[in-house]
Design a protein around this motif. Structure first.
Motif, short mmCIF file in Angstrom:
data_model
loop_
_atom_site.label_atom_id
_atom_site.label_comp_id
_atom_site.label_asym_id
_atom_site.label_seq_id
_atom_site.Cartn_x
_atom_site.Cartn_y
_atom_site.Cartn_z
N PRO A 380 0.79 -1.22 0.00
CA PRO A 380 0.00 0.00 0.00
C PRO A 380 0.83 1.28 0.00
O PRO A 380 0.48 2.25 -0.69
CB PRO A 380 -0.82 -0.12 1.30
CG PRO A 380 -0.94 -1.59 1.51
CD PRO A 380 0.37 -2.17 1.04
N LEU A 381 1.92 1.30 0.74
CA LEU A 381 2.76 2.51 0.78
C LEU A 381 3.31 2.82 -0.60
O LEU A 381 3.24 3.97 -1.07
CB LEU A 381 3.90 2.32 1.78
CG LEU A 381 4.92 3.47 1.85
CD1 LEU A 381 4.24 4.77 2.26
CD2 LEU A 381 6.06 3.13 2.81
N THR A 382 3.83 1.81 -1.29
CA THR A 382 4.36 2.02 -2.64
C THR A 382 3.25 2.46 -3.58
O THR A 382 3.43 3.38 -4.40
CB THR A 382 5.01 0.73 -3.16
OG1 THR A 382 6.03 0.30 -2.25
CG2 THR A 382 5.61 0.95 -4.53
N GLY A 383 2.09 1.81 -3.49
CA GLY A 383 0.98 2.17 -4.35
C GLY A 383 0.51 3.60 -4.14
O GLY A 383 0.22 4.32 -5.11
N LEU A 384 0.43 4.03 -2.89
CA LEU A 384 -0.01 5.40 -2.59
C LEU A 384 0.94 6.43 -3.18
O LEU A 384 0.52 7.46 -3.74
CB LEU A 384 -0.14 5.59 -1.08
CG LEU A 384 -1.26 4.81 -0.40
CD1 LEU A 384 -1.11 4.88 1.12
CD2 LEU A 384 -2.62 5.33 -0.83
N LEU A 385 2.23 6.19 -3.06
CA LEU A 385 3.22 7.12 -3.60
C LEU A 385 3.12 7.21 -5.13
O LEU A 385 3.26 8.29 -5.71
CB LEU A 385 4.63 6.69 -3.19
CG LEU A 385 4.95 6.80 -1.69
CD1 LEU A 385 6.33 6.21 -1.41
CD2 LEU A 385 4.90 8.26 -1.24
N CYS A 386 2.84 6.08 -5.76
CA CYS A 386 2.77 6.06 -7.22
C CYS A 386 1.48 6.66 -7.76
O CYS A 386 1.41 7.03 -8.94
CB CYS A 386 2.92 4.63 -7.73
SG CYS A 386 4.54 3.88 -7.44
N MET A 387 0.45 6.74 -6.93
CA MET A 387 -0.85 7.22 -7.40
C MET A 387 -0.97 8.74 -7.44
O MET A 387 -1.98 9.28 -7.91
CB MET A 387 -1.97 6.68 -6.50
CG MET A 387 -2.31 5.22 -6.69
SD MET A 387 -3.69 4.75 -5.63
CE MET A 387 -5.03 5.72 -6.39
N ARG A 388 0.04 9.46 -7.00
CA ARG A 388 -0.09 10.93 -6.89
C ARG A 388 -0.45 11.62 -8.20
O ARG A 388 -1.25 12.57 -8.19
CB ARG A 388 1.22 11.51 -6.31
CG ARG A 388 1.40 11.19 -4.83
CD ARG A 388 2.71 11.74 -4.31
NE ARG A 388 3.85 11.10 -4.98
CZ ARG A 388 5.12 11.48 -4.79
NH1 ARG A 388 5.41 12.50 -4.00
NH2 ARG A 388 6.09 10.84 -5.40
N PRO A 389 0.08 11.21 -9.35
CA PRO A 389 -0.34 11.87 -10.60
C PRO A 389 -1.83 11.77 -10.87
O PRO A 389 -2.43 12.69 -11.44
CB PRO A 389 0.47 11.15 -11.68
CG PRO A 389 1.66 10.60 -10.97
CD PRO A 389 1.18 10.25 -9.59
N LEU A 390 -2.46 10.69 -10.44
CA LEU A 390 -3.90 10.53 -10.67
C LEU A 390 -4.70 11.48 -9.80
O LEU A 390 -5.72 12.02 -10.21
CB LEU A 390 -4.31 9.09 -10.36
CG LEU A 390 -3.75 8.02 -11.28
CD1 LEU A 390 -4.12 6.63 -10.77
CD2 LEU A 390 -4.26 8.20 -12.71
N LEU A 391 -4.22 11.73 -8.57
CA LEU A 391 -4.92 12.66 -7.69
C LEU A 391 -4.79 14.09 -8.17
O LEU A 391 -5.74 14.88 -8.10
CB LEU A 391 -4.37 12.53 -6.26
CG LEU A 391 -4.61 11.18 -5.57
CD1 LEU A 391 -3.94 11.16 -4.21
CD2 LEU A 391 -6.08 10.88 -5.45
N ARG A 392 -3.62 14.45 -8.67
CA ARG A 392 -3.44 15.81 -9.21
C ARG A 392 -4.31 16.03 -10.43
O ARG A 392 -4.86 17.12 -10.65
CB ARG A 392 -1.96 16.04 -9.57
CG ARG A 392 -1.07 16.20 -8.35
CD ARG A 392 0.26 16.82 -8.74
NE ARG A 392 1.04 15.91 -9.58
CZ ARG A 392 1.96 15.08 -9.09
NH1 ARG A 392 2.16 15.01 -7.79
NH2 ARG A 392 2.64 14.30 -9.90
#
Length: 393
Positions: A380-392
């Motif tokens: 989950p930690l790795t996934g959350l860090l990688c998902m940032r472009p989608l949130l922006r």
């Protein structure tokens, strides 16, 4: 096909039939896990047998998804016919375990074959749903993945309700259910008005899809989710047995069902919430909460009073982000490569789950359980860090 026909709502029976058939077919997934004590006694297996049984299904599924995509089977023949054939053959492979319970090699091969055939049930069920639902596909996927979660948990429920029954009867019941689901899909769900032919699968396209930044973000978020999901599901009975060794097998199986089946609430509820919040936010929130559960497991696994409500909540959020990652992958993939993107991302995710299951099984033989499951937080930690472009976005 006229525009009026294309816009006409699907018959009321379509979605319930697809959901039930998906549930019935995917009940094959953990059928071997539900009868593990009997297989261990018959074959003289050690604790690592749980990881081997689960991983054999995962490996079969990986191989199956790639083979089905490479030969474009769902495009060359009716998806509902493919679903029927894989359901019948998967039910047969599951039932044949009855005759292989004296050979670990035979059992693992049959479980791997079952996983291979599940590649013609789970993803093909998605394609059938997409042929009927266009604008409401996100919510439909929530129901379908919810059905997969319930199907995965069902063998534990069957074992819990009929613990006095021979384990052979339980395996036959699961096989009968899977075969019935395939028949209902074929008889009650014709090819939908939105059924389209996908692009031919090409190996070079496997790299091309990852050139899209947003797709990479969705894919790596999904990989982090898969590092945790199937490992938790596989070891729920182990966690409960460690905390409540006095419980009979029927009670352990019943609560294993409840924990895994709770994921259906997260999938369906998340599908509705995503219509307001968007898939990225829902997936991020649920992945964050499941990661927190990984960390809290260090303390909660040593506190039996809190363990059951904790596991139920963990069960909700650990699976609830799965439909949203599928939706994000589909939306961010190049249209002409959507099928390839979904195939590659799904296959890689299941490969990651095999590594996690095997590592967890090994660590449980060398260190206390409460220090093992916290390591799932890496996903989950790795996934959350990688998902940032989608949130922006």
């Amino acid at each position: 096909m006229t525009q009026t026909a294309a816009l006409a709502p699907p018959p009321a029976r379509i979605l319930p039939t697809i959901v039930f058939s998906q549930f019935a077919g995917t009940s094959l997934w953990f059928a071997g896990n539900a009868v593990l004590p009997e297989l261990q006694a018959s074959l003289g297996l050690q604790e690592e047998a749980l990881g081997l049984l689960t991983s054999s299904v995962q490996l079969g599924f990986i191989l199956g998804t790639l083979c089905f995509a490479f030969f474009a089977l769902a495009d060359r023949m009716s998806p509902r016919l493919l679903f029927l054939l894989c359901s019948l053959l998967g039910a047969t492979a599951n039932a044949l375990v009855l005759f292989s319970a004296t050979s670990i090699t035979g059992v693992l091969l049959l479980r791997g074959l079952t996983g291979f055939l599940l590649a013609g049930i789970y993803p093909v069920g998605m394609k059938i749903a997409a042929s009927w639902y266009s604008g409401g596909l996100g919510k439909a996927i929530g129901y379908l993945v919810g059905a997969l979660v319930l199907g995965t948990a069902f063998p534990h429920l069957l074992r819990g309700l009929g613990a006095a029954l021979p384990w052979q009867t339980m395996l036959l019941a699961v096989s009968t259910l899977a075969a019935a689901g395939g028949l209902l899909m074929y008889l009650l769900v014709p090819d939908g008005p939105y059924l389209t032919k996908g692009a031919t699968f090409e190996v070079r396209n496997m790299l091309r899809v990852f050139q899209v930044r947003e797709l990479r973000a969705a894919a790596f978020g999904y990989f982090g989710h898969m590092w945790e999901l199937y490992t938790l599901w596989a070891f729920v009975p182990f966690i409960l047995l460690s905390a409540f060794p006095q419980w009979p097998q029927s009670q352990l199986s019943a609560f294993s069902f409840l924990v895994i089946a709770a994921g259906a609430v997260g999938c369906i509820g998340g599908g509705y919430i995503s219509q307001r919040w968007g898939s990225a936010r829902v997936a991020f929130a649920q992945l964050l909460l499941s990661g927190v559960c990984c960390i809290l497991s260090v303390w909660v696994l040593q506190t039996p009073l809190l363990l059951l409500p904790f596991l139920l909540f963990w069960g909700v959020v650990v699976a609830g982000d799965s439909p949203q990652f599928s939706a994000l992958t589909a939306r961010t993939a190049p249209p002409q490569l959507m099928g390839t993107a979904l195939t590659v991302v799904t296959s890689a995710g299941f490969a990651i789950s095999v590594l996690s299951i095997q590592l967890t099984g090994y660590l449980l033989t060398t260190m206390p359980a409460q220090w093992v499951f916290v390591l799932l937080a890496v996903g989950p930690l790795t996934g959350l860090l990688c998902m940032r472009p989608l949130l922006r976005r």
